[in-house]
Motif scaffolding. Sequence first.
Motif, short mmCIF file in Angstrom:
data_model
loop_
_atom_site.label_atom_id
_atom_site.label_comp_id
_atom_site.label_asym_id
_atom_site.label_seq_id
_atom_site.Cartn_x
_atom_site.Cartn_y
_atom_site.Cartn_z
N ILE A 15 3.75 6.12 -5.48
CA ILE A 15 3.75 6.31 -6.94
C ILE A 15 2.52 7.11 -7.37
O ILE A 15 2.60 8.02 -8.19
CB ILE A 15 3.79 4.96 -7.67
CG1 ILE A 15 5.02 4.14 -7.26
CG2 ILE A 15 3.77 5.17 -9.18
CD1 ILE A 15 6.34 4.78 -7.62
N SER A 16 1.37 6.78 -6.80
CA SER A 16 0.13 7.47 -7.15
C SER A 16 0.18 8.94 -6.73
O SER A 16 -0.30 9.81 -7.46
CB SER A 16 -1.06 6.78 -6.48
OG SER A 16 -2.27 7.41 -6.80
N GLY A 17 0.78 9.22 -5.57
CA GLY A 17 0.87 10.60 -5.11
C GLY A 17 1.80 11.43 -5.96
O GLY A 17 1.49 12.57 -6.31
N PHE A 18 2.95 10.87 -6.32
CA PHE A 18 3.90 11.62 -7.16
C PHE A 18 3.33 11.85 -8.56
O PHE A 18 3.53 12.93 -9.14
CB PHE A 18 5.22 10.86 -7.25
CG PHE A 18 6.31 11.63 -7.95
CD1 PHE A 18 7.13 12.49 -7.24
CD2 PHE A 18 6.52 11.49 -9.31
CE1 PHE A 18 8.13 13.22 -7.89
CE2 PHE A 18 7.51 12.21 -9.97
CZ PHE A 18 8.31 13.07 -9.25
N GLY A 19 2.63 10.86 -9.08
CA GLY A 19 2.05 10.99 -10.41
C GLY A 19 0.70 11.67 -10.42
O GLY A 19 0.13 11.89 -11.49
N ALA A 46 3.33 16.40 0.23
CA ALA A 46 4.55 16.93 -0.38
C ALA A 46 4.79 16.33 -1.76
O ALA A 46 5.23 17.02 -2.69
CB ALA A 46 5.75 16.65 0.53
N LEU A 47 4.48 15.04 -1.93
CA LEU A 47 4.63 14.40 -3.24
C LEU A 47 3.70 15.02 -4.27
O LEU A 47 4.07 15.15 -5.45
CB LEU A 47 4.36 12.90 -3.12
CG LEU A 47 5.47 12.04 -2.52
CD1 LEU A 47 4.99 10.59 -2.37
CD2 LEU A 47 6.72 12.09 -3.39
N ILE A 48 2.49 15.39 -3.85
CA ILE A 48 1.56 16.05 -4.77
C ILE A 48 2.15 17.35 -5.29
O ILE A 48 2.05 17.67 -6.49
CB ILE A 48 0.21 16.29 -4.08
CG1 ILE A 48 -0.47 14.96 -3.74
CG2 ILE A 48 -0.71 17.14 -4.95
CD1 ILE A 48 -1.71 15.10 -2.88
N LEU A 49 2.80 18.11 -4.41
CA LEU A 49 3.44 19.36 -4.82
C LEU A 49 4.65 19.11 -5.70
O LEU A 49 4.81 19.71 -6.76
CB LEU A 49 3.85 20.16 -3.58
CG LEU A 49 2.73 20.68 -2.68
CD1 LEU A 49 3.32 21.34 -1.45
CD2 LEU A 49 1.85 21.66 -3.43
N ILE A 50 5.51 18.20 -5.27
CA ILE A 50 6.77 17.95 -5.97
C ILE A 50 6.53 17.33 -7.34
O ILE A 50 7.27 17.62 -8.30
CB ILE A 50 7.67 17.03 -5.10
CG1 ILE A 50 8.10 17.78 -3.83
CG2 ILE A 50 8.89 16.56 -5.87
CD1 ILE A 50 8.75 16.89 -2.80
N GLY A 51 5.50 16.50 -7.45
CA GLY A 51 5.28 15.78 -8.70
C GLY A 51 4.34 16.46 -9.67
O GLY A 51 4.28 16.06 -10.83
N ASN A 52 3.63 17.52 -9.23
CA ASN A 52 2.66 18.13 -10.15
C ASN A 52 2.61 19.64 -10.01
O ASN A 52 3.20 20.36 -10.82
CB ASN A 52 1.27 17.53 -9.93
CG ASN A 52 0.28 17.95 -10.98
OD1 ASN A 52 -0.31 19.03 -10.90
ND2 ASN A 52 0.08 17.11 -11.99
N THR A 53 1.90 20.16 -9.03
CA THR A 53 1.60 21.59 -9.00
C THR A 53 2.86 22.45 -8.90
O THR A 53 2.92 23.53 -9.49
CB THR A 53 0.66 21.92 -7.82
OG1 THR A 53 1.23 21.43 -6.61
CG2 THR A 53 -0.70 21.27 -8.05
N GLN A 54 3.87 21.99 -8.16
CA GLN A 54 5.11 22.75 -8.02
C GLN A 54 6.29 22.03 -8.68
O GLN A 54 7.44 22.33 -8.38
CB GLN A 54 5.43 22.99 -6.53
CG GLN A 54 4.36 23.74 -5.76
CD GLN A 54 4.32 25.22 -6.10
OE1 GLN A 54 5.03 25.68 -6.98
NE2 GLN A 54 3.49 25.97 -5.39
N TRP A 105 0.83 -1.20 0.00
CA TRP A 105 0.00 0.00 0.00
C TRP A 105 0.87 1.26 0.00
O TRP A 105 0.60 2.21 -0.75
CB TRP A 105 -0.91 0.01 1.23
CG TRP A 105 -1.63 1.32 1.40
CD1 TRP A 105 -2.81 1.68 0.84
CD2 TRP A 105 -1.17 2.46 2.14
NE1 TRP A 105 -3.13 2.97 1.19
CE2 TRP A 105 -2.14 3.47 1.98
CE3 TRP A 105 -0.04 2.71 2.92
CZ2 TRP A 105 -2.01 4.73 2.59
CZ3 TRP A 105 0.09 3.97 3.51
CH2 TRP A 105 -0.89 4.95 3.35
N ALA A 106 1.92 1.27 0.84
CA ALA A 106 2.78 2.45 0.92
C ALA A 106 3.48 2.71 -0.40
O ALA A 106 3.58 3.86 -0.86
CB ALA A 106 3.81 2.26 2.04
#
Length: 446
Positions: free
Chosen positions: A128-132, A158-166, A122-123
């Motif tokens: 992977i899902s969060g970064f992508g 943080a992964l959502i920011l690093i992988g997409n919006t920012q 799950w982790a």
Amino acid sequence: MRHYEIGFGGIPAPWESAFVQKLFTRPFKRLTRPARGTPPRYLSFDPSFDSRGRFHSLSEEQREELSVIEFRSSKVLSWIVPAYLIFWISLSVVILVPYSYRQSVASIIRNSQPGNLNPGWWAFFTTISGFGDSGLSLLNSSFISLSGEYLILIVIGALILIGNTQYPVFLRLTVWTLSKIVRQNSELHKTLCFILNHPRRCFIYLFPSTITWCLFAVQLTIDIIVWVLFIILNIGVPAVESIPGGTRTIDALFQALGARTSGFFIITISSVAPALQVTYLAAMYISSLPIIVSLRRSNIYEEQSLGIERSDNHNDNQVKLEKSYVGRHISNILVYDLWYIVAAFFLICVIERNALVTGQSGYSIFSILFEVASAYGLVGLSLGIPYDNYSLCGTFHKLSKLIFICLMLRGRHRVLPLATDRAVLSPGGETVFQGGIKGRPERKYG
């Protein structure tokens, strides 16, 4: 520019007032000032640029040297971009996998649904899902059952920011950091300086310094607004008031990050305040707008997509005119996207008429509009249905689902440039066509 000079009638919009314009433009004035000190030398000659930042009046020897450093830049980025992805995913896996085996967390993951889900898997999957920013989760309830697990929420947020919006912001920060670490005046240092000074010649999601700062500020402002509205608008809502204050604040921040791009949710969207649901709908609609505008604004060979005429005269009036065209470009993007959403919304309402007329559970005009905006923004949020744990679109007819697929394909491609981008041309492929496709090739710019 005064309201009567724009050419539109009616009452002036709030953002046209002098106070609002100063409020949002003053913080960025320092960013537009020329940098102090001597710029780094990454070429053997002193290049001259036109008003759009293009290399101007190059000799054949200078073109060849420029092609060489462009090739080196592409080669360096071919290592930096994959390393960026591997580093952040590996770091998150190292943090989340051991943490997921803690007794309290592992118990939630294993027992929240049938199947005895492995916490480590799950982790890794969620990382992977969060970064992508895909929004897929192995838990049917997404992060609802993990409310209060601060470390998990912070890492995935943080992964959502690093992988997409920012992503463009952090990638440029990575290149800048490397330029400070490597030996000065080395070949690698010169290559990194070239990437920083001419990012859009090298990579489609690397922007100049000023545009990067503006993108960072805009994305941060939107996230903060959605975060604060979650707390304010949900005052008195039982489903939210039952959450402890500290946990509610972190949950609100995580939901603000997930509502725009990733589609993760930590509370049932249908249970929050109606005004907040409207806020999420608007956030999903403009989810990709900041990056789209940054991408098209920074493409130095895309004047016609912005409505800017080719000119080498860069005076103050030209700069003001260019800014007004960028504003018009933003309006065009919003209106252009709106047609696809309205068309899909109309067709789905026609197809799902029986469910709407009979008042089938979970169906309403707003819930379908919310679903359409989520699909076009590639977010994945849904108001759901009360009798099962999947999205509302899962109950649609096949034709409605086909419309959804077409809508998501269009939403996926709206972040592409309007014309051939300089970043995807091979090094040295500097020929620019004047007057559109039918024009003559010109050797004026590099």
